[in-house]
Design a protein around this motif. Sequence first.
Motif, PDB file in Angstrom:
ATOM      1  N   SER A 162     -19.699  17.056  12.936  1.00  0.00           N
ATOM      2  CA  SER A 162     -20.729  17.063  13.980  1.00  0.00           C
ATOM      3  C   SER A 162     -21.797  15.997  13.774  1.00  0.00           C
ATOM      4  N   SER A 163     -21.979  15.514  12.566  1.00  0.00           N
ATOM      5  CA  SER A 163     -23.040  14.540  12.340  1.00  0.00           C
ATOM      6  C   SER A 163     -22.461  13.260  11.740  1.00  0.00           C
ATOM      7  N   LYS A 166     -24.030  12.164   8.451  1.00  0.00           N
ATOM      8  CA  LYS A 166     -23.551  12.819   7.234  1.00  0.00           C
ATOM      9  C   LYS A 166     -22.184  12.310   6.809  1.00  0.00           C
ATOM     10  N   LYS A 486     -16.359  16.505  17.506  1.00  0.00           N
ATOM     11  CA  LYS A 486     -17.583  17.030  16.889  1.00  0.00           C
ATOM     12  C   LYS A 486     -17.326  18.342  16.161  1.00  0.00           C
ATOM     13  N   ARG A 550     -35.168  14.548   8.597  1.00  0.00           N
ATOM     14  CA  ARG A 550     -34.719  15.567   9.541  1.00  0.00           C
ATOM     15  C   ARG A 550     -34.844  16.958   8.925  1.00  0.00           C
ATOM     16  N   ASP A 558     -30.906  20.431  15.096  1.00  0.00           N
ATOM     17  CA  ASP A 558     -30.270  19.168  14.685  1.00  0.00           C
ATOM     18  C   ASP A 558     -28.985  19.467  13.908  1.00  0.00           C
ATOM     19  N   PRO A 559     -27.841  18.840  14.331  1.00  0.00           N
ATOM     20  CA  PRO A 559     -26.582  19.139  13.617  1.00  0.00           C
ATOM     21  C   PRO A 559     -26.576  18.687  12.161  1.00  0.00           C
ATOM     22  N   ILE A 560     -27.563  17.884  11.767  1.00  0.00           N
ATOM     23  CA  ILE A 560     -27.618  17.488  10.358  1.00  0.00           C
ATOM     24  C   ILE A 560     -27.881  18.707   9.474  1.00  0.00           C
TER      25      ILE A 560
END
Lengths: 659, 364
Positions: A162-163, A166, A486, A550, A558-560
């Motif tokens: 998703s990120s 990352k 994602k 973040r 936030d997907p992070i």
Amino acid sequence: MLDVIATTFVNLVTSASLIYLLGGVLLGLVVGILPALGGTAGMALLIPFVFGLEPNAALAMMTGLLAVVATGDTVTSILMGIPGSAASQATILDGFPLAKRGEAARALSAAYVASAAGGVIGAMVLTAAILVARPIILAFGTGEMLLLVLLGISMVCVLSGSSLVKGLIACALGLLVGAVGAAPATSEYRMIMGNFYLADGVPLVAVALGVFALPEIIDLLRRDAAISSAMSIGRGWLQGAIDCWIHKGVVLRTSAIGCLIGALPGIGGSVVDWIAYGHTVQTARDKSQFGKGDIRGVIGVEASNNSVQGGALVPTLIFGIPGSGSTAIFLAGLILIGLQPGMAMVEQNLDVTYTIIWSLAIANILGAGFCFMISGQMAKLTLVRYVYLAPYMLAIVFYASFQSSGDWGDMVALIAMGLIGCYLRRFGYSRPAFLIGFVLQNNIETYLYQTMQFYTLGDLARRPLIWILFAVIVISLYFGLKHRPKNQTEGVSGELSATTLWPQAIFLLLALAAVVYCVYDVRKFYLLGSIFPLTVCAFLAPLLLYGLWRVLARDLSDPILFDSESEWRLKEEGYVASLGHYVLWILGFVGLTYLVGFLIGIALFFVLFLAVKSPAGWGGIALMTGAVVAFFMAISYFLVLDLPRGLLQNVYRLPWPIG
Amino acid sequence: MGRIWLAAFAMLLGGVMLQAAPAAAQAVDFKGKRIEFIVPFIPGGGTDVWARFFLPYLEKYLPGNPTVLVKNQPGGNGIAGANQFHLRSQPDGLTVLGTSGSVQLPYLLEDPRVKYEYKEWTPILVSPTGGVTYIRPEFGVKSAADIGKLKGQKIKFGSQGVSSIDMVVALSYELLGLDPQVVFGLKGRADGRLALERGETNIDYQITGAFLKNVEPLVKAGKAVPLYAFGVLDDKGEVVRDPSFPGMPSVAEVYEKMHGRKPAGVEWEAYKAFFTAGFAAQKILVLPKGTPANIIAVWREAARRVVSDPEFVTRSRNELGDYKQAIGPDAATLTNVAIQVDPAAKAWLKNWLVTKYNYKPDAD
């Protein structure tokens, strides 16, 4: 030429060579299935028997083994989530989830059919390529190789989850771990912390097993159930074959990728599966199921990792330059039976060449057939309560790692990589991206440096292949970024709240500390030795700072932000113990080994672990312990391999096997 | 069921221990024993192929016809396996080590990773090898006679690393007045040939076997030009023509032609030591420190009978090249030339690698 092709086939199937071929296939499957051993070890095992054999029989046996390792290793990858050899790491991504939800039969069947198809395609390509491939291989200079490796790196964007940030962090961390050890251009020792064990770099086996196998073993133990959540292995044997037929386009394309990359000496088999997987994801319309059990993920990888051997034999036979670790020993085998690979051999001994090709094709089909026969029983392992399997898995994984250099450092490296793997998984950093970075680091650095020495920019601009490959990378990146899947590749995050973010912050800070250490360590090196790690650091540091920002901003959407352990998982999914609990058990096992050596250590560990964790009685415990001890004694005796020694063995001279 | 299993296991364990119990050392007999031939490199490499070539002959001529097995212990480019051999192996004649140029060179250069000591080992057999330097045809150079034309040209040479035996060859280029640009990072010698074929480098060398089989066809096709063979050491330790290439001058001859005088001086001594460690005494079979004289004698005798076996003689000419396998006192002499180097020459060599190629022997 056609008559040579026909007569070699008849000779092969009507002579004793077929028996040797069969022998090679069986051994290949065994070493493939065992995570400790791969094609390289298997070939090394065969070499003593090759000596003095009739050349055709020897060729059939060696080719048989070479062909099927990538079929056998699938079993372990799909059923156990542990790579059976380096070539099937990517099979785990979709194969293991399929097994977990009770579709092991379908996944295995699809894998075998795809393997056989890929292997036969590889043999066909070899037939066609063997007489014309020389100019093609010579056209790939270091510049072209560099671009191919970068194409591999571009796969990170479809494996990031998703990120993307990352994914890039994971990949850069992999590059950094890969940069440990002697620099290719200057031989300076980078980031070895005064420890010469690291001069060779961190071994691939330790990274692959640490990052993939150890976290999986721990996770399964924590849930204290069987691998499969269903009560049976499913009846998807036919479905798997049908899946292959439906996705025949995937089979063809990934086989072609396997052949091409296999044929280029220097890039190596452990990358092919990732490129094939990335390609499969990129070209699929519906990407939502990848990483959760999409059959295409299994098919694509398995077709490519069998076809790669056909490709790898091209440079082996026509240049005498091996395209992979196992073909390196294959080459030695050829020399031992009095053949000298090279264009001369290919042209003058066409029968030799076609014996190899036919053996390759037949072995692939035989291998898949055998696997079908044994898989029904093997797959039942996924229904066994995992506490019974775990000690065997741990023993094999540590033993396998120890074989990479026979040094205690191998054990420590495995633990260290296992911890990195556990935390990458916990915080949702793509482990495949990490592995790709690690595997490709040396190639990127070496080819970049050599390209700069061999060519000027003007030279490169005049090479059409450079432009073509450049275009392929741009297209791959465009589609990869536009239709980025994602999916969470590392499971689901737990509930997050503003107060449970500190572990993620600590993880990022530790990564940042690694960057600082790297810069400090290489500060006095020659430019050529330090430029690569410094570039990676310059790229990684802002990403880490961004991630940290973040996390500190506490924007939970936030997907992070991701933490699969944000709360105690006791209640959900049957988790009964914490991560740290089993990390301690594993450390305890390694500690025991360190004190009393591997064989005694493993026996003590088995008794303790099974007594505490399993409901088995003393008779059962003795039986299981005896079995594992006998297994390691046999393997170390017949393969002439060492077992890790402990303090006890350093103080007292003890007789084999405990000494 | 469980008890039968345990009993069987106990018997197996007991049997194995009994077998491994040290035998009283009277008359040396290896009957029923396993001899481990340690190769500190991966299977399939040059040293591995060399060791496996000897296995059946050693089994045939060692007393009691023991099983001889190759045990690969890769790591640290041969240093790790050699260290382990030195620190751990028992002097019972059941463990031997096969070394190679890349085990000798770090010893010579006093690499801090080296824990082994050649002087404490007993060399049983030394296999020399030679090699040939060849170039791309574009230079218009036809043989070593017009090597002078190469002076001042842009010469590129691919090497496996700053302490690899490729640097012996780089030094030979320098002694002949050439100034090659050395590009590191090759993954093996075959890579060097491929780079030359692609035109990425223009000078390269291959050891004897590989040259005969893979470069000769290129020479015939007009794609490569051989210049000179390195040569071999004679009884007096002088570099003379390689018997495998009687038509090609040795480095010493080319040197004399280039400079108009016989090779001498500290840099020549350094080259000779470097060359011996890398080529003239490339593969050495050694027994560990402290091996009793009777076991040494048995191994020497076996080696003598191996190298005089007619089948071995024919096959070794094809597989190992036309070289004299040194045994007995000759093996010790040759090993000494490689490892007992005049301190001035050693210092010169180290300094050359450090100043010219950024070699860092003491890097942490």
